[in-house]
Design a protein around this motif. Structure first.
Motif, PDB file in Angstrom:
ATOM      1  N   LYS A  27     -10.955   4.942  60.400  1.00 55.82           N
ATOM      2  CA  LYS A  27      -9.607   5.504  60.405  1.00 55.82           C
ATOM      3  C   LYS A  27      -9.688   7.008  60.622  1.00 55.82           C
ATOM      4  O   LYS A  27     -10.419   7.704  59.927  1.00 55.82           O
ATOM      5  N   LYS A  28      -8.931   7.477  61.585  1.00 55.09           N
ATOM      6  CA  LYS A  28      -8.922   8.898  61.901  1.00 55.09           C
ATOM      7  C   LYS A  28      -7.547   9.454  61.573  1.00 55.09           C
ATOM      8  O   LYS A  28      -6.530   8.920  62.013  1.00 55.09           O
ATOM      9  N   LEU A  29      -7.519  10.509  60.787  1.00 60.47           N
ATOM     10  CA  LEU A  29      -6.250  11.135  60.447  1.00 60.47           C
ATOM     11  C   LEU A  29      -5.678  11.853  61.664  1.00 60.47           C
ATOM     12  O   LEU A  29      -6.437  12.360  62.496  1.00 60.47           O
ATOM     13  N   PRO A  30      -4.363  11.906  61.792  1.00 65.55           N
ATOM     14  CA  PRO A  30      -3.779  12.624  62.919  1.00 65.55           C
ATOM     15  C   PRO A  30      -4.104  14.114  62.830  1.00 65.55           C
ATOM     16  O   PRO A  30      -4.199  14.681  61.752  1.00 65.55           O
ATOM     17  N   SER A  31      -4.275  14.710  63.969  1.00 67.04           N
ATOM     18  CA  SER A  31      -4.630  16.126  64.009  1.00 67.04           C
ATOM     19  C   SER A  31      -3.392  16.984  63.806  1.00 67.04           C
ATOM     20  O   SER A  31      -2.346  16.762  64.410  1.00 67.04           O
TER      21      SER A  31
END
Length: 78
Positions: A19-23
Motif C-alpha cells: 500500500k502506497k500513501l498518496p503523495s
C-alpha cells in the motif's frame, strides 16, 4: 500431477500489493505557488490612494460623480 492441476486445486497465491500513501507533494507545490502569487500581488501591485468625491454644487460641472448632502430629517409632527 502437472503444474496446471496443482494450480487449479491449490489456487495461485495472491500477495497483497504494497500500500502506497498518496503523495502530498503536488498539493504542497500548488499551495506554495498560490501563496507566492498572492504575496506578489499584495507587495508589488500597489493600489493608488483614492480621493473622496467632491460635494455636489453648482460649480461642480466637469465631474462625473459627486456626493449630495444628506437631507435633514423632518421635524416630528405634534
Amino acid at each position: 500431477m502437472n503444474d496446471l492441476h496443482r494450480i487449479m486445486q491449490e489456487g495461485v497465491p495472491d500477495p497483497e500489493p504494497p500500500k502506497k500513501l498518496p503523495s502530498i507533494m503536488p498539493w504542497a507545490l500548488v499551495a506554495l505557488v498560490l501563496v507566492l502569487v498572492s504575496l506578489g500581488i499584495r507587495l508589488f501591485w500597489p493600489v493608488p490612494a483614492t480621493q473622496p468625491l467632491p460635494r455636489c454644487t453648482d460649480q461642480v460641472q466637469a465631474q462625473d460623480a459627486c456626493v449630495r448632502k444628506a437631507p435633514e430629517p423632518a421635524a416630528p409632527a405634534q
